[in-house]
Design a protein around this motif. Sequence first.
Motif, mmCIF file in Angstrom:
data_model
loop_
_atom_site.group_PDB
_atom_site.id
_atom_site.type_symbol
_atom_site.label_atom_id
_atom_site.label_comp_id
_atom_site.label_asym_id
_atom_site.label_seq_id
_atom_site.Cartn_x
_atom_site.Cartn_y
_atom_site.Cartn_z
ATOM 1 N N ASP A 230 -21.193 10.093 11.524
ATOM 2 C CA ASP A 230 -19.788 10.013 11.116
ATOM 3 C C ASP A 230 -19.104 11.384 11.126
ATOM 4 O OD1 ASP A 230 -19.999 7.214 10.507
ATOM 5 O OD2 ASP A 230 -21.071 7.809 8.672
ATOM 6 N N PHE A 231 -17.905 11.440 11.675
ATOM 7 C CA PHE A 231 -17.123 12.681 11.646
ATOM 8 C C PHE A 231 -16.824 13.101 10.214
ATOM 9 C CE2 PHE A 231 -16.177 11.529 16.064
ATOM 10 C CZ PHE A 231 -16.265 12.763 16.693
ATOM 11 N N SER A 232 -16.629 12.129 9.334
ATOM 12 C CA SER A 232 -16.275 12.432 7.939
ATOM 13 C C SER A 232 -17.394 13.132 7.181
ATOM 14 C CB SER A 232 -15.894 11.146 7.205
ATOM 15 O OG SER A 232 -16.975 10.227 7.196
ATOM 16 N N THR B 193 -24.234 7.552 18.528
ATOM 17 C CA THR B 193 -25.441 6.756 18.772
ATOM 18 C C THR B 193 -26.566 7.303 17.908
ATOM 19 O OG1 THR B 193 -24.737 6.370 21.050
ATOM 20 C CG2 THR B 193 -27.040 5.913 20.518
ATOM 21 N N GLN B 194 -27.000 6.546 16.932
ATOM 22 C CA GLN B 194 -27.905 7.062 15.907
ATOM 23 C C GLN B 194 -29.264 7.477 16.464
ATOM 24 O OE1 GLN B 194 -27.722 5.050 12.239
ATOM 25 N NE2 GLN B 194 -29.619 5.915 11.410
ATOM 26 N N GLU B 195 -29.880 6.628 17.263
ATOM 27 C CA GLU B 195 -31.233 6.927 17.738
ATOM 28 C C GLU B 195 -31.283 8.238 18.512
ATOM 29 O OE1 GLU B 195 -34.782 4.930 20.507
ATOM 30 O OE2 GLU B 195 -32.931 3.829 20.098
ATOM 31 N N LYS B 196 -30.353 8.409 19.416
ATOM 32 C CA LYS B 196 -30.307 9.623 20.231
ATOM 33 C C LYS B 196 -30.015 10.846 19.373
ATOM 34 C CE LYS B 196 -28.416 11.078 24.689
ATOM 35 N NZ LYS B 196 -27.451 10.701 25.769
ATOM 36 N N GLY B 197 -29.065 10.715 18.458
ATOM 37 C CA GLY B 197 -28.709 11.829 17.585
ATOM 38 C C GLY B 197 -29.830 12.233 16.654
ATOM 39 N N GLU B 198 -30.503 11.232 16.075
ATOM 40 C CA GLU B 198 -31.622 11.531 15.169
ATOM 41 C C GLU B 198 -32.756 12.225 15.900
ATOM 42 O OE1 GLU B 198 -32.600 7.775 13.406
ATOM 43 O OE2 GLU B 198 -31.378 8.188 11.606
ATOM 44 N N ARG B 199 -32.992 11.803 17.131
ATOM 45 C CA ARG B 199 -34.076 12.416 17.912
ATOM 46 C C ARG B 199 -33.800 13.901 18.166
ATOM 47 N NH1 ARG B 199 -34.419 8.763 21.445
ATOM 48 N NH2 ARG B 199 -33.077 9.649 23.063
ATOM 49 N N LEU B 200 -32.567 14.225 18.568
ATOM 50 C CA LEU B 200 -32.230 15.627 18.803
ATOM 51 C C LEU B 200 -32.262 16.421 17.508
ATOM 52 C CD1 LEU B 200 -31.355 17.925 20.636
ATOM 53 C CD2 LEU B 200 -28.976 17.177 20.342
ATOM 54 N N ALA B 201 -31.725 15.841 16.441
ATOM 55 C CA ALA B 201 -31.735 16.535 15.146
ATOM 56 C C ALA B 201 -33.159 16.848 14.713
ATOM 57 C CB ALA B 201 -31.026 15.688 14.100
ATOM 58 N N ILE C 248 -21.784 18.714 17.982
ATOM 59 C CA ILE C 248 -21.119 17.416 18.077
ATOM 60 C C ILE C 248 -21.507 16.832 19.429
ATOM 61 C CG2 ILE C 248 -18.950 16.178 17.834
ATOM 62 C CD1 ILE C 248 -19.643 18.059 15.481
ATOM 63 N N GLY C 249 -22.378 15.835 19.433
ATOM 64 C CA GLY C 249 -22.916 15.272 20.659
ATOM 65 C C GLY C 249 -24.419 15.475 20.722
ATOM 66 N N ALA C 250 -25.095 14.632 21.505
ATOM 67 C CA ALA C 250 -26.556 14.718 21.613
ATOM 68 C C ALA C 250 -27.021 14.483 23.046
ATOM 69 C CB ALA C 250 -27.207 13.719 20.665
ATOM 70 N N GLY C 251 -26.160 14.772 24.000
ATOM 71 C CA GLY C 251 -26.509 14.578 25.397
ATOM 72 C C GLY C 251 -27.236 15.772 25.989
ATOM 73 N N ASN C 252 -27.224 15.876 27.327
ATOM 74 C CA ASN C 252 -27.953 16.941 28.017
ATOM 75 C C ASN C 252 -27.502 18.333 27.593
ATOM 76 O OD1 ASN C 252 -29.688 15.373 29.730
ATOM 77 N ND2 ASN C 252 -27.910 14.845 30.963
#
Length: 269
Positions: free
Chosen positions: A51-53, A33-41, A6-10
Amino acid sequence: MKIVLIGAGNVAGSLGRIFVQQGHQVLQVMNRTQEKGERLARDLGAAFTPDFSSIIPDADLYIVALADRALPELMLKWQLHNRLVVHTAGTVPMAVLHGVSNRCGVLYPLQSLKGTLPASGSVPFLIQAAHADDLVQLEKFVRSIGSSCQSVSDHQRLRMHVSAVWVNNFPNLMFSIAYRLCQEHQLSFELLLPLIRETVLRLEPANEPAKDPFNWQTGPAMREDHSTIRRHLELMSPHPDWKDLYEHLTEEIISYKSQVLDTITQKAE
């Protein structure tokens, strides 16, 4: 172990890469934040959701690596029954997750995580869990990635966080000041790197005096060389804040030295 981040930061990025390198699977990354999350994924070979759901409900471990201020409101957005959910914060009580899951805990990485993986490759952890079985599971997990850990209380974790600021954040500021002083006078900061490394290497357990780092203390303040101290202060006159910091630290070394000598004298008596 199957993990959801949960999260996509450092913190999420650094830990996620370590987990994958050590054979664990990151199933999903959740980030608003979609762009950051997609990049890490994508980097971790995981699915993504904003989405949490839509968080996968059957992972082995859910790691919440969000800003401290976001944690108290988490239970309003997400509940997960009977799954181990941990946060990675150094100062936030474990109980902040009680409303999210009946199995909550803490997986606090005692390392500076920014951008890339730690240069040392070492990330020790402080761990907590509401249930004894989960604490054992967290310890096994940490060992599986080649890291060390200590089981602590909220109180102990907060004290370690303060200690971490003293050994990492404040020294790094001083390195930056030294860097700028070198730049101002056309000197190579790289010439100071062996000194920085030596200062840290002296603290290794193999070095007998390292139990108390003050045993290695040197410099003009330790010698109470007031002539050199005055010259240093004069040189830093263009930077009054740095000058004040130098002066305060010098006074603290002299005072600390006096306290240490008093303690030794008392023990001898």
